[in-house]
Write a protein that holds these residues in place. Structure first.
Motif, short mmCIF file in Angstrom:
data_model
loop_
_atom_site.label_atom_id
_atom_site.label_comp_id
_atom_site.label_asym_id
_atom_site.label_seq_id
_atom_site.Cartn_x
_atom_site.Cartn_y
_atom_site.Cartn_z
N ASP A 1 0.86 -1.19 0.00
CA ASP A 1 0.00 0.00 0.00
C ASP A 1 0.90 1.24 0.00
O ASP A 1 1.55 1.55 1.00
CB ASP A 1 -0.90 -0.02 1.24
CG ASP A 1 -1.98 1.06 1.17
OD1 ASP A 1 -1.68 2.17 0.68
OD2 ASP A 1 -3.12 0.79 1.59
N PHE A 2 0.92 1.93 -1.14
CA PHE A 2 1.86 3.05 -1.29
C PHE A 2 1.46 4.24 -0.42
O PHE A 2 2.30 4.96 0.07
CB PHE A 2 1.92 3.51 -2.75
CG PHE A 2 2.13 2.38 -3.72
CD1 PHE A 2 3.15 1.48 -3.55
CD2 PHE A 2 1.26 2.21 -4.79
CE1 PHE A 2 3.34 0.42 -4.42
CE2 PHE A 2 1.44 1.16 -5.68
CZ PHE A 2 2.47 0.26 -5.50
N LYS A 3 0.15 4.43 -0.29
CA LYS A 3 -0.35 5.61 0.41
C LYS A 3 -0.07 5.53 1.91
O LYS A 3 0.45 6.47 2.52
CB LYS A 3 -1.85 5.76 0.16
CG LYS A 3 -2.36 7.13 0.43
CD LYS A 3 -3.71 7.35 -0.25
CE LYS A 3 -4.16 8.77 0.03
NZ LYS A 3 -5.53 8.99 -0.34
N THR A 4 -0.39 4.38 2.51
CA THR A 4 -0.18 4.24 3.95
C THR A 4 1.21 3.69 4.28
O THR A 4 1.55 3.55 5.45
CB THR A 4 -1.24 3.29 4.56
OG1 THR A 4 -1.10 2.01 3.91
CG2 THR A 4 -2.65 3.81 4.33
N ARG A 5 1.98 3.38 3.28
CA ARG A 5 3.31 2.76 3.45
C ARG A 5 3.24 1.55 4.37
O ARG A 5 3.96 1.44 5.36
CB ARG A 5 4.32 3.80 3.95
CG ARG A 5 4.72 4.80 2.86
CD ARG A 5 5.77 5.79 3.32
NE ARG A 5 6.98 5.20 3.84
CZ ARG A 5 7.97 4.71 3.09
NH1 ARG A 5 7.88 4.74 1.78
NH2 ARG A 5 9.05 4.20 3.66
N THR A 6 2.30 0.69 4.05
CA THR A 6 2.18 -0.56 4.79
C THR A 6 2.26 -1.75 3.83
O THR A 6 1.95 -1.63 2.64
CB THR A 6 0.85 -0.66 5.57
OG1 THR A 6 -0.22 -0.43 4.66
CG2 THR A 6 0.78 0.32 6.71
N ILE A 7 2.70 -2.86 4.38
CA ILE A 7 2.77 -4.10 3.61
C ILE A 7 1.97 -5.15 4.38
O ILE A 7 2.24 -5.41 5.56
CB ILE A 7 4.22 -4.60 3.46
CG1 ILE A 7 5.08 -3.53 2.76
CG2 ILE A 7 4.28 -5.91 2.68
CD1 ILE A 7 6.58 -3.84 2.78
N HIS A 8 0.98 -5.71 3.71
CA HIS A 8 0.21 -6.80 4.32
C HIS A 8 0.69 -8.10 3.68
O HIS A 8 0.69 -8.24 2.46
CB HIS A 8 -1.29 -6.60 4.08
CG HIS A 8 -2.11 -7.70 4.67
ND1 HIS A 8 -2.44 -8.84 3.96
CD2 HIS A 8 -2.63 -7.86 5.90
CE1 HIS A 8 -3.15 -9.65 4.74
NE2 HIS A 8 -3.27 -9.08 5.92
#
Ligand SMILES: [Fe+2]
Length: 303
Positions: free
Chosen positions: A272-279
């Motif tokens: 997720d580029f916007k939240t800078r998270t990786i699930h």
């Protein structure tokens, strides 16, 4: 603003073709013995097929395969591996790097390049040269907002060793690629077969220049580092200039039960580029007959 990336590794595709004795008078002799005594029972191509089918059922935007496609780097192994990996997808959708078993002896990497060159080719056409000194890794491929950077840590080693090395030339090019893609605001995914941190593998199996790699990441960063080699899931971290850099290892994509910690899995990663998270969803088998199912999940915040 998400990108779905499937990561698999270490399929160790078999069976081993018949090998003339002259081709066994090197490290391959121990490798071939190892195959017949254990690997042939561990790596199951039906399981690999099921893993690939499950990957496609999730319609990933891209697929990363981080090495050890074959077992003893014997040239006829590579076309056989290419046939079994055909269902994985074409070179536009799949990026491949070599592992230590693909670089087993001097001739191995050139043979790999003949079968898999399009999958190891950067957008600029660099990478995967079929002949001569093996090619200008790392390569760079851009897919949407993701920069896929493929490095080669596979080098021939003496019997009973499985260490790897990037070397100075690759590290210098990596620094350049990581900088330019960072400036462009891309989400940088770096692929390398060996666990690239000093604590990543036991003696004789790690990356010789892991300390240099840690310095490289500390200076130039990356959003995600993917590796194989240990045939088990792992989540480590190192630091980059922008914060934490996750280093994620995946299990072998073909391993069957019987070895408790080595069951076939792959990782389905939503970036997720916007939240800078990786699930990350670990998907794999839990028994010989089980479907490919969710094993666990985790969320990483890059800060
Ligand atoms: Fe492996």
């Amino acid at each position: 603003m998400t990108f779905l990336l499937a990561h698999l590794s270490d399929p160790h595709i078999g069976p081993l073709p018949k090998i003339p004795m002259a081709h066994l008078l090197n490290k391959r002799l121990t490798g071939a013995m190892n195959w017949h005594s254990s690997r042939a029972n561990i790596h199951n191509m039906d399981v690999l097929e099921r893993i690939i089918a499950d990957i496609h059922a999730h319609k990933p935007d891209h697929i990363a395969l981080t090495g050890d496609l074959v077992n003893i780097g014997y040239p006829p192994e590579f076309p056989q591996a290419a046939r079994l990996l055909t269902p994985l997808g074409d070179a536009e959708q799949v990026s491949i790097i070599p592992g230590n078993h693909d670089a087993y002896v001097g001739e191995s990497l050139s043979a790999m390049a003949r079968a898999f060159r399009p999958f190891m080719l950067g957008d600029d056409g660099a990478g995967g040269a079929p002949e001569g000194p093996f090619p200008p890794f790392p390569y760079l491929r851009l897919r949407g907002k993701v920069a896929l950077i493929g490095a080669n840590s596979g080098v021939p080693t003496p019997p009973f060793f499985a260490n790897g090395r990037l070397g100075e030339a690759q590290r210098a090019r990596l620094a350049h690629l990581l900088d330019s893609t960072r400036k462009a605001g891309l989400f940088r995914v770096l692929m390398i077969h060996h666990p690239p941190l000093r604590k990543g593998a036991r003696f004789g199996r790690g990356l010789d220049d892991a300390l240099h790699f840690e310095h490289l990441i500390a200076q130039h960063g990356a959003e995600l580092v993917l590796h194989g080699h240990n045939h088990r899931f792992s989540h480590m971290e190192t630091r980059g200039p922008d914060g934490v850099v996750p280093v994620i290892g995946v299990a072998s994509a073909s391993a069957v039960p019987g070895t408790p910690h080595h069951l076939a899995e792959y990782n389905l990663m939503s970036l997720d580029f916007k939240t800078r998270t990786i699930h990350i969803e670990r998907r794999g088998i839990t028994s010989h007959r089980s479907d490919v199912e969710k094993i666990a999940e985790l969320k990483i915040n890059l800060g």
